[in-house]
Design an enzyme around this catalytic site. Sequence first.
Site, PDB file in Angstrom:
ATOM      1  N   ASP A  47       0.815  -1.210   0.000  1.00 37.66           N
ATOM      2  CA  ASP A  47       0.000   0.000   0.000  1.00 37.66           C
ATOM      3  C   ASP A  47       0.853   1.266   0.000  1.00 37.66           C
ATOM      4  OD1 ASP A  47      -2.350  -1.463  -0.014  1.00 37.66           O
ATOM      5  OD2 ASP A  47      -2.473  -1.552   2.171  1.00 37.66           O
ATOM      6  N   GLU A 118      -5.036  10.888   4.431  1.00 38.80           N
ATOM      7  CA  GLU A 118      -5.419  11.773   5.518  1.00 38.80           C
ATOM      8  C   GLU A 118      -4.429  12.902   5.708  1.00 38.80           C
ATOM      9  OE1 GLU A 118      -2.416   9.274   6.766  1.00 38.80           O
ATOM     10  OE2 GLU A 118      -4.403   8.347   6.690  1.00 38.80           O
ATOM     11  N   TYR A 160      -4.848   4.842   8.887  1.00 37.75           N
ATOM     12  CA  TYR A 160      -4.517   5.368  10.219  1.00 37.75           C
ATOM     13  C   TYR A 160      -5.770   5.801  10.971  1.00 37.75           C
ATOM     14  CZ  TYR A 160      -1.958   8.020  13.765  1.00 37.75           C
ATOM     15  OH  TYR A 160      -1.462   8.492  14.951  1.00 37.75           O
ATOM     16  N   LEU A 162      -8.672   4.410  11.069  1.00 33.11           N
ATOM     17  CA  LEU A 162      -9.260   3.255  11.743  1.00 33.11           C
ATOM     18  C   LEU A 162      -8.439   2.860  12.966  1.00 33.11           C
ATOM     19  CD1 LEU A 162     -11.412   1.036  11.808  1.00 33.11           C
ATOM     20  CD2 LEU A 162      -9.987  -0.292  10.233  1.00 33.11           C
ATOM     21  N   SER A 163      -7.115   2.928  12.864  1.00 35.87           N
ATOM     22  CA  SER A 163      -6.253   2.610  14.001  1.00 35.87           C
ATOM     23  C   SER A 163      -6.469   3.584  15.159  1.00 35.87           C
ATOM     24  CB  SER A 163      -4.780   2.645  13.578  1.00 35.87           C
ATOM     25  OG  SER A 163      -4.512   1.660  12.602  1.00 35.87           O
TER      26      SER A 163
END
Length: 258
Positions: A47, A118, A160, A162-163
């Site tokens: 990714d 992001e 990131y 979601l983390s």
Amino acid sequence: MSSQPTDRICFVTNGTSDADAAAARLRARYGDHPIDAADVVVALGGDGLMLQTLHRVMRSDIPVYGMNFGSVGFMMNTFSEDGLDSRLAAVQRTRIYPLSMQVLDASGHTQEALALNEVSLFRSTYQAAKIQIIVDGETRLDELVCDGVLISTPAGSTAYNLSAHGPILPIEAQLLALTPISPFRPRRWRGAILSNRAEVKFITREAAKRPVSAVADNVEFQNILEVTVREDRSHAVTLLFDPGTSLEERVLSEQFRF
């Protein structure tokens, strides 16, 4: 016998020995073109390589088809040397628009960058950051005391965001996710879901004592005073996926993992 695909392909890799060896075989079989003369880029990696490649082709809008040679490969297809021409002819396309980040730093300079995943703000020292959040000209949070805060596109919402316990957004949703990173006060604030038409401004408090950096994907600026973020519809990228494995399907499936 070599097959001759209709598309002029540019192969790029993440530089690992396995990916480079596979790329050499694919180039011998399908040909290879410079990126500015290609109809499609085939990226062999993970990714991270996909994100780098998408930034590289953003202004020319060449579609990118990934084959996984990385760890997660959320944005990649399964690797196979066979039938690449037919796979490219049958792809599903996903269109992604970036965020535009404008930064004012402590020296008074203004700088800009684009983010497909992001825009993130992070504390740069042991001191917690203090950040004011303004949405469309109205202060929504006067002071967020935190390690940082991010605003994510739907494509980046499974990364990131979601983390950091932010929401997963459907790819086609005209939304952005605003998510705090380790918030201290207000302790129970878990973020917000915003329209993709929103303009979000972050203003750092006590910037000299509590320095903050701003990052758009992999571009970082230090000692920032203000960051303004909005979706940029003047740029876009196109990802290619095998049938049944579209990014829309992957994002939906991610919501049912546990």
